[in-house]
Design a protein around this motif. Structure first.
Motif, short mmCIF file in Angstrom:
data_model
loop_
_atom_site.label_atom_id
_atom_site.label_comp_id
_atom_site.label_asym_id
_atom_site.label_seq_id
_atom_site.Cartn_x
_atom_site.Cartn_y
_atom_site.Cartn_z
N ALA A 63 1.04 -1.28 -0.02
CA ALA A 63 0.08 0.14 0.07
C ALA A 63 0.59 1.77 -0.18
O ALA A 63 0.29 2.11 -0.76
N VAL A 64 1.80 1.48 0.54
CA VAL A 64 3.12 2.14 0.41
C VAL A 64 3.28 2.31 -0.45
O VAL A 64 3.50 3.18 -1.07
N LEU A 65 3.69 1.66 -1.02
CA LEU A 65 4.34 1.71 -2.14
C LEU A 65 3.96 1.73 -3.27
O LEU A 65 4.34 2.79 -4.54
N PRO A 70 7.82 8.48 -8.82
CA PRO A 70 8.84 7.67 -9.88
C PRO A 70 10.91 8.21 -8.95
O PRO A 70 11.39 7.68 -10.32
N GLN A 71 10.12 9.32 -8.90
CA GLN A 71 11.78 9.33 -8.24
C GLN A 71 12.89 9.07 -7.20
O GLN A 71 13.81 8.80 -7.06
N LEU A 72 11.52 8.18 -6.63
CA LEU A 72 12.19 6.88 -5.42
C LEU A 72 12.79 6.01 -6.16
O LEU A 72 12.16 5.05 -6.79
N ASP A 83 12.69 -7.85 6.66
CA ASP A 83 11.20 -8.47 6.98
C ASP A 83 10.13 -7.44 6.75
O ASP A 83 8.55 -7.81 6.35
N HIS A 84 10.29 -5.89 7.01
CA HIS A 84 8.96 -4.80 7.30
C HIS A 84 9.28 -4.37 5.98
O HIS A 84 8.48 -3.18 5.75
N ILE A 85 9.97 -4.18 5.07
CA ILE A 85 9.55 -4.07 3.47
C ILE A 85 8.81 -4.79 2.75
O ILE A 85 9.79 -5.84 2.36
N ASP A 86 7.85 -4.45 1.48
CA ASP A 86 7.61 -6.11 0.55
C ASP A 86 8.70 -5.75 -0.13
O ASP A 86 8.56 -4.96 -1.61
N VAL A 87 9.76 -5.96 -0.13
CA VAL A 87 11.39 -5.83 -0.96
C VAL A 87 10.11 -6.41 -2.71
O VAL A 87 10.98 -6.16 -3.78
N ARG A 93 9.24 -3.14 -8.59
CA ARG A 93 8.33 -1.12 -9.53
C ARG A 93 9.95 -0.71 -9.43
O ARG A 93 10.43 0.42 -9.04
N GLY A 94 11.00 -1.26 -9.48
CA GLY A 94 12.55 -0.51 -9.65
C GLY A 94 13.10 -0.45 -9.20
O GLY A 94 13.82 0.80 -8.70
#
Ligand SMILES: O=CC(=O)O
Length: 331
Positions: A63-65, A70-72, A83-87, A93-94
């Motif tokens: 949801a955050v990602l 596009p600059q991120l 594990d707290h990041i949807d890698v 998303r690049g």
């Protein structure tokens, strides 16, 4: 012409020296009051930042990602576990993701050993008794713990921290056993005098102490399930300095209450910072030792983690592969 500095948003306070250096190098937005960011703040951050520097307290989920601009381009995590990041989603998303492995290995292994000793030798309990004025003098039969020399330690996850724990544990006279996704090289096994168990179930049934040292991934969620925990000897103790989600915490609490397990030392919790009330009760009854996620909490580790974050950002911004890039094969 001078190159435009990247906008780096840091979600929590970092050691002073690290923040100062970041402010010199980047257009940095710091979190001076250190309050964990809410989801809305994180969304705002990923909409504007070129680089996000989160910690374990930030849930960077899909949801955050999905709201990221596009600059991120880089998520440079301050911490080893991601594990707290949807890698997967970030990579799709690049967005490159990095972490800070290696620099917290020794400190986390120290804390794991401290928990083993604390549970087996009743250190936390003893440290309460004296200031509480409950000590009346030495007694041959009072507050007896369990010897660790000569016991079997089963390490679940023989990466950097598992190996650093093995080195310490050998000095305490423990025999070293391990289960890992991949067997470690023979030379490492020999140096650590470690016995490899392909079957986690078989290892669990034979150990006196189990230490969880693997990362939390979909494959290790509840790796120590209710069924597997039942394989342990009732005299066994468990320590966990990795992630709470790797153990079925409710099943473990039930077994501790029923004396089907002798004790546990936990630095991490399944729903941190919330702690299962049953574990809190067991801690008050001196059956478990609970710590507030202190594995890497040394001035040196936190400083070095900051240095790694800076190096990852600089390398990436210079157009190279950052040293601590998370690859899909690591997940
Ligand atoms: O638990 C701490 C970390 O992952 O760095």
């Amino acid at each position: 012409m001078t190159k435009k500095k990247p906008l780096v948003v840091v979600t929590r306070r970092l050691p002073d020296m690290v923040e100062t250096r970041m402010a010199e190098l980047f257009d940095v937005r710091l979190n001076h009051d250190d309050a964990p960011m809410r989801q809305a703040d994180l969304i705002e951050a990923v909409k504007t930042a070129d680089v996000l520097v989160p910690t374990i307290t930030d849930m960077i989920d899909s949801a955050v990602l999905a709201q990221a601009g596009p600059q991120l381009r880089l998520i440079a995590n301050f911490g080893a576990g991601v594990d707290h990041i949807d890698v997967q989603q970030a990579l799709a998303r690049g967005v490159t993701v990095t972490n800070t492995p290696g620099v917290l290995t020794e400190d986390t292994a120290d804390m794991t050993m401290a928990l083993i000793l604390s549970v087996a030798r009743r250190i936390a309990e003893g440290a309460r008794v004296v200031p509480d004025d409950e000590w009346t003098g030495w007694s041959p039969t009072w507050m007896l713990g369990r010897r660790i020399t000569g016991k079997r330690l089963g390490i679940v996850g023989m990466g950097r921290i598992g190996q650093a724990l093995a080195r310490r544990a050998r000095a305490f006279g423990l025999s070293i056993h391990y289960h890992n996704r991949r067997r470690v090289p023979a030379a490492t096994e020999q140096a650590l005098e470690a016995t490899y168990w392909e079957s986690l179930d078989q290892m669990l049934a034979r150990m006196d102490i189990i230490s969880v040292n693997c990362p939390h991934t979909p494959a290790t969620y509840h790796l120590l399930s209710a069924r597997r925990l039942k394989l342990l000897k009732p005299s066994a103790i468990i320590v966990n300095t990795a992630r709470g989600e790797i153990i079925d915490e409710t099943a473990m609490a039930r077994m501790l209450e029923a004396n089907e397990l002798s004790g546990a030392g936990l630095d991490v919790f399944e729903h941190a910072p919330a702690v299962n009330p049953r574990l809190l009760k067991l801690a008050r009854a001196n059956k478990v030792v609970l710590l507030p996620h202190l594995g890497s909490a040394t001035i040196e580790s936190r400083h070095d983690m900051g240095e790694k974050v800076i190096l990852n950002i600089q390398t990436f911004m210079d157009g190279h592969r950052p040293p601590d890039r998370i690859l899909p094969s690591m997940l």
